[in-house]
Design a protein around this motif. Structure first.
Motif, mmCIF file in Angstrom:
data_model
loop_
_atom_site.group_PDB
_atom_site.id
_atom_site.type_symbol
_atom_site.label_atom_id
_atom_site.label_comp_id
_atom_site.label_asym_id
_atom_site.label_seq_id
_atom_site.Cartn_x
_atom_site.Cartn_y
_atom_site.Cartn_z
ATOM 1 N N ILE A 252 1.076 -1.147 -0.145
ATOM 2 C CA ILE A 252 0.004 0.068 -0.137
ATOM 3 C C ILE A 252 0.909 1.246 0.000
ATOM 4 O O ILE A 252 1.574 1.784 1.173
ATOM 5 N N THR A 253 1.254 1.762 -1.012
ATOM 6 C CA THR A 253 1.864 2.829 -1.348
ATOM 7 C C THR A 253 1.020 3.898 -2.099
ATOM 8 O O THR A 253 -0.064 4.077 -1.550
ATOM 9 N N GLY A 254 1.760 4.826 -2.838
ATOM 10 C CA GLY A 254 1.192 6.002 -3.439
ATOM 11 C C GLY A 254 -0.404 5.350 -4.285
ATOM 12 O O GLY A 254 -0.374 4.449 -4.851
ATOM 13 N N GLY A 255 -1.604 5.949 -4.051
ATOM 14 C CA GLY A 255 -2.725 5.380 -4.538
ATOM 15 C C GLY A 255 -3.585 4.653 -3.152
ATOM 16 O O GLY A 255 -4.633 4.564 -3.588
ATOM 17 N N GLY A 256 -2.939 4.381 -2.398
ATOM 18 C CA GLY A 256 -3.693 3.932 -0.786
ATOM 19 C C GLY A 256 -4.370 2.672 -1.194
ATOM 20 O O GLY A 256 -4.100 1.985 -2.253
ATOM 21 N N LEU A 257 -5.206 2.365 -0.337
ATOM 22 C CA LEU A 257 -5.937 1.162 -0.360
ATOM 23 C C LEU A 257 -6.794 1.050 -1.363
ATOM 24 O O LEU A 257 -6.884 0.172 -2.322
ATOM 25 N N ILE A 273 -13.715 -3.724 1.798
ATOM 26 C CA ILE A 273 -12.751 -3.472 2.666
ATOM 27 C C ILE A 273 -13.555 -2.296 3.797
ATOM 28 O O ILE A 273 -14.132 -1.502 3.391
ATOM 29 N N ASP A 274 -13.638 -2.933 5.106
ATOM 30 C CA ASP A 274 -14.308 -2.346 5.949
ATOM 31 C C ASP A 274 -13.654 -1.568 6.695
ATOM 32 O O ASP A 274 -12.527 -2.049 7.585
ATOM 33 N N LEU A 275 -13.559 -0.359 6.661
ATOM 34 C CA LEU A 275 -12.678 0.905 7.332
ATOM 35 C C LEU A 275 -12.780 0.638 8.679
ATOM 36 O O LEU A 275 -11.909 0.952 9.795
ATOM 37 N N GLY A 276 -13.816 0.039 9.199
ATOM 38 C CA GLY A 276 -13.932 -0.183 10.960
ATOM 39 C C GLY A 276 -13.143 -1.487 11.592
ATOM 40 O O GLY A 276 -13.462 -1.405 12.753
ATOM 41 N N SER A 277 -12.535 -1.974 10.539
ATOM 42 C CA SER A 277 -11.702 -3.334 11.081
ATOM 43 C C SER A 277 -10.479 -3.219 11.665
ATOM 44 O O SER A 277 -9.903 -4.359 11.889
ATOM 45 N N TRP A 278 -10.005 -2.023 11.658
ATOM 46 C CA TRP A 278 -8.650 -1.746 12.260
ATOM 47 C C TRP A 278 -8.743 -0.516 12.841
ATOM 48 O O TRP A 278 -9.668 0.475 12.392
ATOM 49 N N ALA A 347 -12.267 -1.500 -5.641
ATOM 50 C CA ALA A 347 -12.117 -1.461 -4.284
ATOM 51 C C ALA A 347 -13.625 -0.873 -3.722
ATOM 52 O O ALA A 347 -13.632 0.327 -3.993
ATOM 53 N N ARG A 348 -14.147 -1.695 -2.938
ATOM 54 C CA ARG A 348 -15.367 -1.258 -2.353
ATOM 55 C C ARG A 348 -15.091 -1.047 -1.076
ATOM 56 O O ARG A 348 -15.278 -1.876 0.018
ATOM 57 N N ILE A 349 -14.862 0.077 -0.377
ATOM 58 C CA ILE A 349 -14.444 0.784 0.774
ATOM 59 C C ILE A 349 -15.754 1.117 1.451
ATOM 60 O O ILE A 349 -16.401 2.238 1.151
ATOM 61 N N VAL A 350 -15.855 0.425 2.693
ATOM 62 C CA VAL A 350 -17.199 0.940 3.531
ATOM 63 C C VAL A 350 -16.860 1.154 4.942
ATOM 64 O O VAL A 350 -15.763 0.852 5.385
ATOM 65 N N GLY A 351 -17.879 1.517 5.589
ATOM 66 C CA GLY A 351 -17.747 1.847 6.971
ATOM 67 C C GLY A 351 -17.082 3.306 7.191
ATOM 68 O O GLY A 351 -16.745 3.889 6.453
ATOM 69 N N SER A 352 -17.048 3.304 8.757
ATOM 70 C CA SER A 352 -16.021 4.502 9.122
ATOM 71 C C SER A 352 -14.832 4.009 9.846
ATOM 72 O O SER A 352 -14.927 2.723 10.478
#
Length: 354
Positions: A252-257, A273-278, A347-352
């Protein structure tokens, strides 16, 4: 009339020679038995020998980017060498390759031997962490090319992997688990935005140095300059112990997740990807708050606390987590691979953020 010398033109050969002598013991600590000739020759020699049946060489190159601007302003040169190594060795690790050797390029307007030695010391530490040999490099003193006190870095890594063990993402399937390995900080990406956030928050880099802005009880500059984590030893151990478990890796470099995980996925699949998982580290919360950075921008610029993502078979995920933790990694289950719907982003990024 006295004739001109190279020193008159701004190039100090004696300083360059002094730096080479300072580098030699640093490089010696990184040596591997396959190295036949290293620092000081016209070319470095490395013998693959009989370790591999059908080896494929994997190469990578990168720099440190504008994180160097903070290093110049704050006099913090010791960690950027590790950053340089990490960016390339973590990249070639993604194909399943073991880093074998590394070369560096250090360019400046006027050579400061003490500063250069600190930088190369960091490069040597990075090579030790990655298990690769610092086999050669170039120091270029080029008057009028760089402002006083500034330099630029480039690094080059070469590794090898058995052809049959190359990780290319082709085995990834819906239902596979995404494991995230914790980063050590912002690593070496997004620092042009970091510097703008500092300015927006009313802190030039000098102010941040002088006022000692604090984050979690420590100076902010320490968090910003923490060297990039090198994942080589832990992931190679996992690949040796559970060779069928890992189906893909994303650095995970430039461009992020948002942009790096899709690089390893087949077209019909997406990463959920669940942003609340870490837990999001305090550094990224500070950057987002002070810069009023949108969440979508955060996840396509910064690693947000996850430096490497592994795609693993679901039945092997528990064992993989345990092995990685035993190797010293902080591991989170951050999501799974799912079927892609139409032409949605992969990349389906969900949650907070937690």
């Amino acid at each position: 009339m006295t004739g001109l010398t190279y020193r008159d033109a701004g190039v100090d050969i004696d300083a360059g020679d002094a730096l080479v002598e300072r580098i030699k013991p640093l490089a010696a600590r990184t040596m591997r038995p396959e190295v036949l000739a290293g620092i000081g020759g016209f070319g470095a020699l490395f013998a693959l020998g009989g370790r591999y049946r059908d080896p494929v060489l994997v190469s990578g190159t990168d720099g440190v980017g504008t994180k160097l601007k903070l290093a110049f302003a704050w006099g913090m040169h010791d960690g950027v060498g590790q950053d340089l190594v990490a960016m390339s060795v973590n990249d070639i690790l993604v194909q399943g390759a073991e880093p074998l050797f590394f070369l560096d390029y250090f360019a400046c307007g006027k050579l400061d031997v003490e500063v250069a030695a600190r930088v190369v010391g960091g490069i040597a530490r990075g090579c030790e962490l990655a298990g690769c040999a610092l086999i050669g490099g170039e120091t270029a003193e080029m008057p009028d090319m760089y402002p006083e006190g500034e330099y630029d870095l480039a690094g080059f890594a070469v590794g090898a992997v058995e052809r049959e063990a190359i990780l290319d993402g082709s085995r990834i399937a819906a239902g596979d688990v995404l494991l995230g390995l914790a980063s050590s900080g912002a690593h070496s990406n997004g620092y042009s935005l970091v510097r703008r956030v500092l300015a927006k928050a009313g802190h030039g880099v000098d102010a941040a140095r002088d006022a000692e802005l604090v984050l979690d009880g420590k100076p902010l500059r320490e968090a910003l300059m923490k060297p990039t984590r090198i994942y080589v030893r832990s992931i190679l151990a996992l690949l040796r112990e559970l060779p069928e478990a890992v189906k893909g890796l994303a650095h995970i470099t430039g461009g992020g997740l948002r942009e790096n995980v899709p690089r390893i996925l087949p077209e019909p699949l997406a990463a959920h990807i669940d942003l609340g998982s870490w837990p999001r580290p305090a550094l990224f919360r500070w950057l987002q708050e002070q810069g009023e950075v949108a969440e979508a921008e955060m996840t396509r610029v910064f690693n947000c606390g996850i430096g490497m993502v592994l795609v693993v078979a679901p039945e092997k995920a528990g064992a993989a987590e345990g092995l990685l933790r035993a190797q010293g990694e902080t591991v989170y289950r951050i999501g799974e691979v799912v079927p892609r719907v139409g032409d949605e982003p992969q990349a389906r990024i969900v949650g907070s953020p937690a």
